[in-house]
Design an enzyme around this catalytic site. Structure first.
Site, PDB file in Angstrom:
ATOM      1  N   GLY A 121      33.044   5.490   9.586  1.00  0.00           N
ATOM      2  CA  GLY A 121      33.907   4.307   9.547  1.00  0.00           C
ATOM      3  C   GLY A 121      34.882   4.373  10.711  1.00  0.00           C
ATOM      4  O   GLY A 121      34.601   4.993  11.740  1.00  0.00           O
ATOM      5  N   ASP A 140      42.175  18.918   4.516  1.00  0.00           N
ATOM      6  CA  ASP A 140      43.496  18.283   4.543  1.00  0.00           C
ATOM      7  C   ASP A 140      43.797  17.661   3.187  1.00  0.00           C
ATOM      8  O   ASP A 140      44.911  17.209   2.941  1.00  0.00           O
ATOM      9  CB  ASP A 140      43.533  17.212   5.646  1.00  0.00           C
ATOM     10  CG  ASP A 140      44.907  16.570   5.786  1.00  0.00           C
ATOM     11  OD1 ASP A 140      45.913  17.321   5.757  1.00  0.00           O
ATOM     12  OD2 ASP A 140      44.991  15.329   5.906  1.00  0.00           O
ATOM     13  N   HIS A 161      47.696  17.356   3.215  1.00  0.00           N
ATOM     14  CA  HIS A 161      47.424  15.910   3.361  1.00  0.00           C
ATOM     15  C   HIS A 161      48.339  15.275   4.428  1.00  0.00           C
ATOM     16  O   HIS A 161      49.127  14.380   4.129  1.00  0.00           O
ATOM     17  CB  HIS A 161      47.578  15.194   2.006  1.00  0.00           C
ATOM     18  CG  HIS A 161      46.842  13.883   1.952  1.00  0.00           C
ATOM     19  ND1 HIS A 161      46.306  13.369   0.786  1.00  0.00           N
ATOM     20  CD2 HIS A 161      46.543  12.967   2.907  1.00  0.00           C
ATOM     21  CE1 HIS A 161      45.737  12.199   1.033  1.00  0.00           C
ATOM     22  NE2 HIS A 161      45.876  11.931   2.330  1.00  0.00           N
ATOM     23  N   ARG A 194      39.121  12.539   0.944  1.00  0.00           N
ATOM     24  CA  ARG A 194      39.845  12.730  -0.311  1.00  0.00           C
ATOM     25  C   ARG A 194      39.307  13.994  -0.973  1.00  0.00           C
ATOM     26  O   ARG A 194      38.112  14.304  -0.869  1.00  0.00           O
ATOM     27  CB  ARG A 194      39.629  11.535  -1.260  1.00  0.00           C
ATOM     28  CG  ARG A 194      40.403  10.299  -0.907  1.00  0.00           C
ATOM     29  CD  ARG A 194      41.911  10.468  -1.163  1.00  0.00           C
ATOM     30  NE  ARG A 194      42.659   9.252  -0.903  1.00  0.00           N
ATOM     31  CZ  ARG A 194      43.250   8.951   0.256  1.00  0.00           C
ATOM     32  NH1 ARG A 194      43.172   9.783   1.281  1.00  0.00           N
ATOM     33  NH2 ARG A 194      43.930   7.818   0.387  1.00  0.00           N
ATOM     34  N   SER A 200      35.086   7.128   2.458  1.00  0.00           N
ATOM     35  CA  SER A 200      36.059   6.797   1.416  1.00  0.00           C
ATOM     36  C   SER A 200      35.623   7.445   0.109  1.00  0.00           C
ATOM     37  O   SER A 200      34.448   7.817  -0.046  1.00  0.00           O
ATOM     38  CB  SER A 200      36.138   5.274   1.263  1.00  0.00           C
ATOM     39  OG  SER A 200      34.827   4.748   1.165  1.00  0.00           O
ATOM     40  N   SER A 215      47.778  11.422   8.616  1.00  0.00           N
ATOM     41  CA  SER A 215      48.437  10.312   9.335  1.00  0.00           C
ATOM     42  C   SER A 215      49.894  10.635   9.682  1.00  0.00           C
ATOM     43  O   SER A 215      50.647   9.741  10.083  1.00  0.00           O
ATOM     44  CB  SER A 215      48.396   9.050   8.464  1.00  0.00           C
ATOM     45  OG  SER A 215      49.108   9.249   7.254  1.00  0.00           O
ATOM     46  N   VAL A 272      45.415   3.659   3.813  1.00  0.00           N
ATOM     47  CA  VAL A 272      44.140   2.948   3.983  1.00  0.00           C
ATOM     48  C   VAL A 272      43.239   3.214   2.779  1.00  0.00           C
ATOM     49  O   VAL A 272      42.462   2.366   2.371  1.00  0.00           O
ATOM     50  CB  VAL A 272      43.456   3.320   5.325  1.00  0.00           C
ATOM     51  CG1 VAL A 272      43.013   4.779   5.375  1.00  0.00           C
ATOM     52  CG2 VAL A 272      42.256   2.431   5.584  1.00  0.00           C
TER      53      VAL A 272
HETATM   54  P1  NDP Z   1      36.447   3.041   6.577  1.00  0.00           P
HETATM   55  O1  NDP Z   1      36.248   2.120   5.430  1.00  0.00           O
HETATM   56  O2  NDP Z   1      36.446   2.490   7.948  1.00  0.00           O
HETATM   57  O3  NDP Z   1      35.368   4.213   6.529  1.00  0.00           O
HETATM   58  C1  NDP Z   1      34.882   4.743   5.356  1.00  0.00           C
HETATM   59  C2  NDP Z   1      33.459   5.100   5.589  1.00  0.00           C
HETATM   60  O4  NDP Z   1      32.944   5.704   4.392  1.00  0.00           O
HETATM   61  C3  NDP Z   1      32.565   3.885   5.883  1.00  0.00           C
HETATM   62  O5  NDP Z   1      31.824   4.136   7.043  1.00  0.00           O
HETATM   63  C4  NDP Z   1      31.657   3.820   4.674  1.00  0.00           C
HETATM   64  O6  NDP Z   1      30.376   3.358   4.965  1.00  0.00           O
HETATM   65  C5  NDP Z   1      31.612   5.286   4.284  1.00  0.00           C
HETATM   66  N1  NDP Z   1      31.064   5.445   2.952  1.00  0.00           N
HETATM   67  C6  NDP Z   1      31.382   4.801   1.827  1.00  0.00           C
HETATM   68  N2  NDP Z   1      30.579   5.192   0.822  1.00  0.00           N
HETATM   69  C7  NDP Z   1      29.734   6.102   1.347  1.00  0.00           C
HETATM   70  C8  NDP Z   1      28.674   6.860   0.827  1.00  0.00           C
HETATM   71  N3  NDP Z   1      28.283   6.726  -0.443  1.00  0.00           N
HETATM   72  N4  NDP Z   1      28.036   7.733   1.645  1.00  0.00           N
HETATM   73  C9  NDP Z   1      28.416   7.853   2.931  1.00  0.00           C
HETATM   74  N5  NDP Z   1      29.402   7.140   3.489  1.00  0.00           N
HETATM   75  C10 NDP Z   1      30.058   6.274   2.704  1.00  0.00           C
HETATM   76  O7  NDP Z   1      37.803   3.811   6.272  1.00  0.00           O
HETATM   77  P2  NDP Z   1      38.675   4.717   7.254  1.00  0.00           P
HETATM   78  O8  NDP Z   1      37.764   5.377   8.238  1.00  0.00           O
HETATM   79  O9  NDP Z   1      39.819   3.937   7.754  1.00  0.00           O
HETATM   80  O10 NDP Z   1      39.226   5.806   6.207  1.00  0.00           O
HETATM   81  C11 NDP Z   1      38.313   6.637   5.535  1.00  0.00           C
HETATM   82  C12 NDP Z   1      39.012   7.442   4.467  1.00  0.00           C
HETATM   83  O11 NDP Z   1      39.788   8.456   5.057  1.00  0.00           O
HETATM   84  C13 NDP Z   1      40.000   6.684   3.593  1.00  0.00           C
HETATM   85  O12 NDP Z   1      39.344   5.988   2.554  1.00  0.00           O
HETATM   86  C14 NDP Z   1      40.896   7.773   3.084  1.00  0.00           C
HETATM   87  O13 NDP Z   1      40.387   8.267   1.870  1.00  0.00           O
HETATM   88  C15 NDP Z   1      40.793   8.861   4.144  1.00  0.00           C
HETATM   89  N6  NDP Z   1      42.032   9.036   4.897  1.00  0.00           N
HETATM   90  C16 NDP Z   1      42.631  10.260   4.848  1.00  0.00           C
HETATM   91  C17 NDP Z   1      43.764  10.504   5.594  1.00  0.00           C
HETATM   92  C18 NDP Z   1      44.430  11.827   5.543  1.00  0.00           C
HETATM   93  O14 NDP Z   1      45.645  11.868   5.678  1.00  0.00           O
HETATM   94  N7  NDP Z   1      43.698  12.916   5.391  1.00  0.00           N
HETATM   95  C19 NDP Z   1      44.370   9.456   6.442  1.00  0.00           C
HETATM   96  C20 NDP Z   1      43.649   8.212   6.407  1.00  0.00           C
HETATM   97  C21 NDP Z   1      42.522   8.031   5.669  1.00  0.00           C
HETATM   98  P3  NDP Z   1      30.070   1.781   5.120  1.00  0.00           P
HETATM   99  O15 NDP Z   1      30.658   1.406   6.418  1.00  0.00           O
HETATM  100  O16 NDP Z   1      28.605   1.716   5.088  1.00  0.00           O
HETATM  101  O17 NDP Z   1      30.740   1.110   3.975  1.00  0.00           O
HETATM  102  C1  DGY Z   2      45.519   7.156   3.610  1.00  0.00           C
HETATM  103  O1  DGY Z   2      46.160   6.291   4.245  1.00  0.00           O
HETATM  104  O2  DGY Z   2      44.620   6.877   2.823  1.00  0.00           O
HETATM  105  C2  DGY Z   2      45.870   8.583   3.859  1.00  0.00           C
HETATM  106  O3  DGY Z   2      45.313   9.448   2.975  1.00  0.00           O
HETATM  107  C3  DGY Z   2      47.301   8.867   4.134  1.00  0.00           C
HETATM  108  O4  DGY Z   2      47.697   8.207   5.285  1.00  0.00           O
END
Ligand code: NDP
Ligand code: DGY
Length: 327
Positions: free
Chosen positions: A162, A268, A292, A244, A216, A295, A83
């Protein structure tokens, strides 16, 4: 269809069968795979991507102008099995009219679950306790030995409410969390039913017992968690990051953990990945680092592979993708 008309697809890693089967069934594709569980060397990526119409990649592949140049003008679609898309040079990709597929939603539950597991493991010091049992450090039940911090009656602050942030907050509610704060770019209507309070970041940092980062990675969040950030947190607060690694300034986190500015951290994600085994964060008892695996459930990874294959194939046939990133 003649070999000349076949669409060339390059897959940068062995991916789960659910995705591979779809690609192999697609008659219009000539699919080649870096058939390994380890990432391919950069030089190989630059070679293998040449002439590709479609590229299926992972978050560990940096897809920048050099890769796009190496691919050449055929490249029409990039599908990432993630994602997060901070590894993709979006401006360059957009400029070249390439479409991007990604895998939102399907990994939300698994990642939220892992975040809660990491939070509990960090706050209740599970890795330390397990180590003490194994090493013979467990001499007796002791009143203050291995005490940590509980969720009941606490305030949790989520940065970036998010898809995953919301799922984390929902999962924490039944633990008796008293207040659920969140910060981000704008208030979220879906936070209402959770009793989520939209607050400025500084308020969240000052008032939270647990700070969970699930935003993100983008230019605004790069090293958002730095010295100033940690200095606003309570000395008893626990910091959790499953977004991240680059959202955190790791030197500043190390200082915050060693000086007692904050109580503990659970990560993570790190910079770099993998974190070198001699990294000072790994020597701290109050820091739990996972590789990491947010997922990493069998079913989630299967669905991610399937969705990334579907995205790629739809992009190649110029159809709507199940999950296309709006560029
Ligand atoms: P979403 O896009 O749904 O959520 C991301 C959130 O970050 C949104 O609410 C967004 O706000 C917010 N955001 C962006 N910029 C800022 C900022 N400057 N200040 C505060 N908040 C901010 O994505 P997901 O929830 O699906 O995934 C989020 C992240 O999790 C991914 O981008 C990835 O990096 C990470 N991830 C990690 C995993 C792991 O294995 N550890 C697995 C999956 C994901 P707004 O809605 O206002 O844009
Ligand atoms: C993602 O999807 O961005 C995670 O970091 C791994 O699933």
């Amino acid at each position: 269809m003649s070999a000349r008309q076949m669409l060339k697809v390059f897959v940068t890693r062995s991916i789960p069968q659910e995705g591979m089967k779809l690609l192999q069934k697609a008659a219009m594709c000539d699919v080649s795979v870096w058939d390994s569980d380890e990432p391919l060397p950069r030089a190989e990526l630059l070679k293998k991507v040449e002439g590709a119409h479609g590229l299926l990649c992972l978050l560990s592949d940096r897809i920048d102008a050099e890769v796009l140049d190496a691919a050449g003008p055929n490249l029409k679609v990039i599908s990432t099995m993630s994602v997060g898309f901070d590894h993709l040079a979006i401006d360059e990709i957009k400029k070249r009219g390439i479409r991007v597929g990604y895998t939102p939603d399907v990994l939300t539950d698994a990642t939220a679950e892992l975040t809660v597991a990491l939070l509990l493991a960090t706050a209740r010091r599970l890795p330390e306790g397990i180590q003490e049992v194994k090493s013979g450090g467990w001499s007796s039940w002791k009143p203050l030995w291995l005490c940590g911090y509980g969720l009941s009656g606490s305030t949790v602050g989520v940065i970036g409410l998010g898809r995953i942030g919301l799922a984390i907050a929902q999962r924490l509610k039944p633990f008796g969390v008293k207040r659920r704060l969140y910060s981000g770019r704008q208030p979220k209507p879906q936070a209402g039913e959770l009793g989520g309070e939209y607050v400025p970041l500084d308020t969240l940092l000052c008032e939270s017992d647990f700070v969970v980062v699930s935003c993100s990675l983008n230019p605004d969040t790069q090293e958002l968690c730095n010295k100033a950030f940690f200095s606003k947190m309570k000395n008893t607060a626990v910091f959790i990051n499953t977004s991240r690694g680059a959202v955190v300034n790791q030197e500043d986190l190390l200082d915050a953990l060693t000086s007692g500015q904050i109580a503990a951290a659970g990560l993570d994600v790190t910079t770099p990945e993998p974190l070198p085994t001699d990294h000072p964060l790994l020597r701290l008892n109050n820091c739990v680092v996972l590789p990491h695996i947010g997922s990493a459930t069998f079913s989630t990874r299967g669905v991610m592979a399937e969705l990334s294959a579907q995205n790629l194939l739809s992009g190649l046939t110029e159809d709507a993708m199940p999950s296309e990133l709006k560029l």
